[in-house]
Design an enzyme around this catalytic site. Sequence first.
Site, mmCIF file in Angstrom:
data_model
loop_
_atom_site.group_PDB
_atom_site.id
_atom_site.type_symbol
_atom_site.label_atom_id
_atom_site.label_comp_id
_atom_site.label_asym_id
_atom_site.label_seq_id
_atom_site.Cartn_x
_atom_site.Cartn_y
_atom_site.Cartn_z
ATOM 1 C CG HIS A 205 -0.132 0.130 2.534
ATOM 2 N ND1 HIS A 205 0.574 -0.937 3.068
ATOM 3 C CD2 HIS A 205 0.066 1.174 3.382
ATOM 4 C CE1 HIS A 205 1.162 -0.557 4.199
ATOM 5 N NE2 HIS A 205 0.870 0.727 4.403
ATOM 6 C CG ASP A 207 1.812 5.232 4.632
ATOM 7 O OD1 ASP A 207 1.188 4.151 4.659
ATOM 8 O OD2 ASP A 207 2.946 5.388 5.133
ATOM 9 C CG HIS A 262 5.180 1.005 2.766
ATOM 10 N ND1 HIS A 262 4.586 2.114 2.191
ATOM 11 C CD2 HIS A 262 4.658 0.938 4.019
ATOM 12 C CE1 HIS A 262 3.769 2.696 3.048
ATOM 13 N NE2 HIS A 262 3.788 1.989 4.158
ATOM 14 N NE ARG A 272 8.041 -4.341 11.011
ATOM 15 C CZ ARG A 272 9.112 -3.595 10.741
ATOM 16 N NH1 ARG A 272 10.312 -4.088 10.947
ATOM 17 N NH2 ARG A 272 8.981 -2.382 10.250
#
Length: 329
Positions: A205, A207, A262, A272
Amino acid sequence: MVVLTKPSLGQVSLTRPQKPNHNHSGIPVINLSQPGSEALVVRACEELGFFKVTDHGIPMELIAKLEEEAVKFFALPQTDKERVGPAIPFGYGSKNIGCNGDTGWVEYLLMEITSKPMSHASLAVLTEPSASSFRSALNEYISAVRKLACEVLESMAEGLKIEPRNIFSKMVMDEESDSVLRFNHYPPCPMPQASEGVVTGFGEHTDPQIISVLRSNDTAGLQISLRDGSWVSVLPDRAAFFINVGDSLQVLTNGRFRSVRHRVLANGLKSRVSMIYFGGPPSGERLAPLSLLMREGEESHYREFTWCEYKRCAYKTMLADNRLGQFEK
């Protein structure tokens, strides 16, 4: 840090990279205090839409404090976390990303940022006495990371040689700025046996906002897409921040800066945890290419629209959709 509990994320989608992945050693690393850094920022925004900032001035103690609070939250029993959800859009979410069918090996906490302290937050969990340490860390961190975002945006303006210096940052600093803070937790994931398949933590996607300021722990998983469509892994650096150009900044620069595509791939062994500040404009802000950046004879690639209009459009799409396509001329 490792989160001990594992949420019941269930079955998630697989992604098969179209081109081989590799670590990318060419991620720009920029010290904003160094002479000439403004030009480096502009070049990074033009070439990748992504770069790393070191010597950023945000104390590691503050970063560690907020990460610790986030880890504590994600370690809560699932039933306790779900009381903070569902995320529509703010609150706790697990597996489902948005309302259009996207899923991932992720759980998250999405918070609205306003000009008021977090003690007035819309999430009830933050108003409880037991959350005082979380609130304190949030207020300090948000103030620091917003300042960093504005410093980066002002470096962009200087590098582009346009005035005023705060032409971008004033939208993020506005009292009505529509900004959010997101905590993502990707638990250790049993990787599929097939070497061609990997579990999607967060699908590809861009941002929507002006700028994103990302910090994560030392677990790998983040990948960015290069201009040729290949995906490259970004080595983690818990002491640094990564900067993403957002869709809104791409529009303001008429495509000179590119919003970086990304994604995050799940890790089979380690958790993570990432914290992302998304700096957005006020809801009524009108977005269009800045005339100051238009060369003689250059035509605008986008029609004018408000941030509220664009956000409504973004929330109706899938993650991988080209949201800006609807606003191109």
